[in-house]
Design an enzyme around this catalytic site. Structure first.
Site, PDB file in Angstrom:
ATOM      1  CB  CYS A 108      -6.882  -0.153   4.921  1.00 23.87           C
ATOM      2  SG  CYS A 108      -5.169  -0.732   4.960  1.00 23.87           S
ATOM      3  CB  CYS A 127      -2.391   1.915   6.043  1.00 22.81           C
ATOM      4  SG  CYS A 127      -1.918   1.038   4.526  1.00 22.81           S
ATOM      5  CD  GLU A 156      -2.174   4.338   3.010  1.00 25.69           C
ATOM      6  OE1 GLU A 156      -1.854   3.656   2.003  1.00 25.69           O
ATOM      7  OE2 GLU A 156      -3.341   4.400   3.441  1.00 25.69           O
ATOM      8  CG  HIS A 204      -2.013  -0.936   1.228  1.00 22.87           C
ATOM      9  ND1 HIS A 204      -3.163  -0.723   1.932  1.00 22.87           N
ATOM     10  CD2 HIS A 204      -2.165  -2.126   0.591  1.00 22.87           C
ATOM     11  CE1 HIS A 204      -3.993  -1.736   1.741  1.00 22.87           C
ATOM     12  NE2 HIS A 204      -3.399  -2.599   0.932  1.00 22.87           N
TER      13      HIS A 204
END
Length: 171
Positions: free
Chosen positions: A86, A89, A58, A56
């Site tokens: 999410c 993260c 992040e 991801h």
């Protein structure tokens, strides 16, 4: 530069990263981490390219920032991300001690900052974040809307093409 102007400036930088993801066929989410008014890390989603669930935007930006600062503690930084983080993260944000998170669009299906849970502001954890939501939310959201609309249109066109081929074969 006022805080609101800084937030918009750095969110636009995160949006540049999101557009890089989109160009690769990835969900257009981008992130930057800022320390002392300078971007020290930037990234975008790469889950499809890497076939790795943890790539991801992040998480990859956090990894890069840790290398740059030489510490797992990202104190005095701000994370800018185009979509509400999410649960995975949000957990990494807490673990890396990022004190401030700024995000664009809410994520009603997986967002764990405001939408489904408020993980970054849960006093039961040993760290909490200052959160600013909705910076350039419409622009960030439209990146996602446009991306998923394109996917739906391509799938529909593929179905119609397949249907046409089947009809020709049956003639």
């Amino acid at each position: 530069m006022a805080l609101h102007e800084k937030d918009q400036f750095f969110m636009r930088e995160a949006m540049i990263e999101a557009k890089k993801a989109e160009a690769l066929g990835e969900v257009p989410i981008g992130a930057v981490i800022v320390y002392q008014d300078k971007i020290i890390a930037r990234s975008h989603n790469l889950r499809e390219s890497t076939q790795n669930a943890v790539t991801h935007a992040e998480l990859m930006a956090i990894q890069e920032a840790c290398k740059v600062l030489g510490s797992w503690r990202l104190e005095e930084t701000t994370l800018y991300v185009t979509l509400e983080p999410c649960p995975m993260c949000a957990g990494a944000i807490l673990q890396s001690r990022i004190p401030r998170v700024v995000y664009g669009a809410r994520d009603p299906k997986a967002g764990c900052v405001d939408s489904l849970y408020r993980l970054l502001n849960d006093s039961r954890f040993n760290h909490e974040c200052d959160v600013t939501e909705g910076v350039l939310a419409d622009e960030c959201g439209s990146l996602l809307t446009h991306f998923f609309k394109g996917i739906r249109e391509r799938k529909k066109a593929e179905k119609e093409k397949l249907k046409d081929m089947e009809e020709k074969d049956s003639d």
